[in-house]
Write a protein that holds these residues in place. Structure first.
Motif, PDB file in Angstrom:
ATOM      1  N   THR A 155       4.209   6.697  -8.189  1.00 33.03           N
ATOM      2  CA  THR A 155       3.657   7.599  -9.199  1.00 33.03           C
ATOM      3  C   THR A 155       4.693   7.973 -10.238  1.00 33.03           C
ATOM      4  N   ASP A 190      -3.542  11.414  -5.444  1.00 33.41           N
ATOM      5  CA  ASP A 190      -2.723  11.186  -4.243  1.00 33.41           C
ATOM      6  C   ASP A 190      -3.593  11.214  -2.993  1.00 33.41           C
ATOM      7  N   ASN A 217       0.796  -1.231   0.000  1.00 33.06           N
ATOM      8  CA  ASN A 217       0.000   0.000   0.000  1.00 33.06           C
ATOM      9  C   ASN A 217       0.828   1.281   0.000  1.00 33.06           C
ATOM     10  N   VAL A 218       1.992   1.216  -0.603  1.00 33.58           N
ATOM     11  CA  VAL A 218       2.802   2.419  -0.777  1.00 33.58           C
ATOM     12  C   VAL A 218       2.444   3.043  -2.120  1.00 33.58           C
ATOM     13  N   ALA A 219       2.181   4.340  -2.144  1.00 31.30           N
ATOM     14  CA  ALA A 219       1.843   5.028  -3.388  1.00 31.30           C
ATOM     15  C   ALA A 219       3.091   5.189  -4.249  1.00 31.30           C
ATOM     16  N   TYR A 240       5.128  -3.381  -7.556  1.00 34.58           N
ATOM     17  CA  TYR A 240       4.418  -2.453  -8.436  1.00 34.58           C
ATOM     18  C   TYR A 240       4.888  -2.682  -9.872  1.00 34.58           C
ATOM     19  N   MET A 265      -5.830   8.329  -1.525  1.00 35.26           N
ATOM     20  CA  MET A 265      -5.226   7.310  -0.684  1.00 35.26           C
ATOM     21  C   MET A 265      -5.033   7.786   0.760  1.00 35.26           C
ATOM     22  N   PRO A 311       6.433   6.010   3.023  1.00 34.35           N
ATOM     23  CA  PRO A 311       5.438   5.653   4.044  1.00 34.35           C
ATOM     24  C   PRO A 311       5.888   6.004   5.452  1.00 34.35           C
ATOM     25  N   LYS A 361      -0.795   1.776  -6.026  1.00 36.47           N
ATOM     26  CA  LYS A 361      -0.384   1.243  -4.735  1.00 36.47           C
ATOM     27  C   LYS A 361       0.361  -0.068  -4.931  1.00 36.47           C
ATOM     28  N   THR A 362       1.377  -0.290  -4.101  1.00 36.95           N
ATOM     29  CA  THR A 362       2.044  -1.586  -4.129  1.00 36.95           C
ATOM     30  C   THR A 362       1.080  -2.659  -3.613  1.00 36.95           C
ATOM     31  N   ASN A 363       1.262  -3.890  -4.126  1.00 38.02           N
ATOM     32  CA  ASN A 363       0.396  -4.987  -3.679  1.00 38.02           C
ATOM     33  C   ASN A 363       0.865  -5.509  -2.322  1.00 38.02           C
TER      34      ASN A 363
END
Length: 493
Positions: free
Chosen positions: A56, A268, A52-54, A70, A271, A86, A63-65
């Motif tokens: 871009t 952004d 869950n890291v954004a 990603y 999230m 994060p 978001k990372t899985n």
């Protein structure tokens, strides 16, 4: 002339005209793939992925899985792929300049890149940060002043906090004054602090020979990375924006946020949970009271023209906006939002100890506890309780019978009380005026010697006291919005 006859007269046939569309239809997909960049990798720490890291490219936000992975196709004009660092992890840096990105400009094919982070060994719900607005060096002497005064002042300040206190910095634009060779000195000063700084582009950090705004940040990007991005620490979501829009003529710009940025920010913030405290840093303030004080129309280069579009995106959050640019200290508050427009590190462009409104050269200090933020203004080479200045009676030439008081970090939730010979006399009169010391240092065509165009500016954080004929002493007690009390006194006779 009919279209068919026109084409025939030019010597073209329908078959030839059809050919490009055939090529496009048959080879478009292959052509696009050959020119695409696919970026993939992991955001990880100690060999484990962080979910869950954004991530871009400045347009798209993913978001990372649950494995921290990603993968996406980068938009054609992207310069970087980067993460919103994060909470709970140290800020990656290169000599204490934040490093949260990988350059992708001009790359094609597949790029594998892992963002490797270090987990903090302390809880980051409590942390501090400083805002350095307008370091703005134009000479080697300016650079030396930054390193010899501001840097050790900040290091001394940090020593007053517990040893494991987390600090980061925000360089709030105009890091230099059009002299890009001094980015090196700015970076050296940051490295000397030992604190990671995130940086904002200012109007004096732009490429003034660029054709349009699209290319005005090329040098800044080479030095510091993206001009708009976000990161997280504790419960706070931090956003940095580029609100200096270059109009293609040297030193001409407006305060404006492009659609690219607003569209990215919208994604952004999707999230970020509503109610979160969001800290937005940009160079040009979104709004100030200067036009009202000066009885002039708003200057397009002094505030953000489309600020209401920004405010709309920020409406679900508790917001602090951090800005510089003006070389005065001021704040405003409305509903969920407060803007802090900072006095400068350079004072009046390294010519004297105060800004044009009488604010000492210095920087903002912010103390974060969960989602709550407290703040104060730190005057360079002064103690933290230096929050007001009392002038002798008559020093303000326009008010010869009065005592002037400058309380530079004042806002509407402060309370001010004055005492004559120990007896409370209530609240002094607030007045829009010029700081008397700033008048002495900067007013007129011959002052100051270094930059003669500098002038004192009107401010709302001046207060005036008229002592009685037999008064011997005046004391001022200022209580900030957090209940902290600051006192200064002066003898009248």
């Amino acid at each position: 002339m009919k279209r068919r006859n026109f084409l025939r007269n030019l010597g073209f046939t329908g078959g030839i005209f059809a050919l490009p569309s055939v090529i496009s239809e048959t080879n478009a997909a292959a052509f696009e793939k050959e020119n695409d960049l696919v970026v993939k990798g992991k955001v990880m720490s100690e060999g484990k992925g962080i979910a869950n890291v954004a991530v871009t490219d400045g347009t798209q936000v993913f978001k990372t899985n649950n494995k921290g992975e990603y993968q996406f196709t980068v938009k054609e004009n992207a310069d970087f792929v980067y993460i919103s660092s994060p909470a709970g992890y140290a800020f990656d840096h290169e000599n204490y300049i934040a490093r949260f990105f990988v350059p992708v400009k001009g790359k094609r094919g597949t790029l594998n890149h892992d963002f490797v982070l270090t987990k903090l060994n302390t809880n980051d719900l409590q942390h501090n940060f400083v805002v350095w607005a307008d370091t703005q060096m134009i000479s080697a002497s300016d650079c030396e002043q930054l390193k010899a005064t501001t840097v050790p002042d900040f290091k001394k300040l940090m020593q007053q906090y517990p040893i494991n206190t987390l600090f980061h910095g925000i360089g709030c634009g105009d890091l230099v004054w059009d002299k890009f060779e001094f980015f090196k000195d700015y970076k050296e000063a940051i490295a000397m602090t030992g604190v990671t700084f995130y940086n904002v582009i200012g109007n004096h950090d732009m490429d003034l020979n660029s054709r349009t705004d699209d290319y005005s940040a090329e040098t800044f990007k080479e030095q510091f990375g993206p001009t708009y991005y976000s990161f997280n620490r504790g419960a706070i979501h931090y956003v940095v924006l580029d609100d200096v829009f270059f109009i293609g003529t040297a030193k001409k710009y407006i305060g404006y946020l492009t659609e690219n940025q607003l569209a990215w920010l919208e994604k952004d913030l999707q999230m970020v949970s509503p109610g979160t405290t969001v800290v937005v840093s940009l160079h040009i303030p979104t709004f100030t009271g200067a036009p009202k004080r000066n009885k002039k129309e708003e200057d397009f280069g002094g505030t953000v023209s489309n600020r209401k579009k920004l405010y709309s995106l920020l409406a679900p959050y508790k917001v602090h906006i951090l800005s510089g640019h003006t070389h005065f200290n001021e704040s405003w508050e409305d509903g969920n939002m407060m803007e802090h427009n900072h006095g400068t590190v350079c004072g009046a462009w390294w010519t004297g100890p105060i800004c044009g409104d009488g604010t000492p050269r210095g920087y903002g200090v912010y103390e974060v506890n969960g989602s709550d933020i407290k703040w104060y203004y730190k005057s360079t080479e002064k103690e933290t309780n230096h929050q007001l200045r009392i002038y002798p009676k008559g020093y303000a030439k326009a008010y010869p019978e009065e005592v002037a008081v400058n309380i530079w970090n004042w806002d509407v939730k402060w309370t001010i009380e004055w005492f004559e010979d120990g007896v409370s006399k209530g609240t002094p009169e607030q007045r829009v005026a010029k700081d008397p010391w700033a008048i002495e240092l900067y007013e007129g065509p011959s002052l100051p010697q270094k930059h003669k165009y500098i002038e004192p500016t009107l401010t709302e954080h001046l207060f005036f006291i008229k002592p009685s004929a037999n008064a011997k002493s005046i004391k001022v007690k200022a209580t900030d919005r957090f209940g902290k009390i600051f006192e200064e006194a002066i003898m009248i006779s």
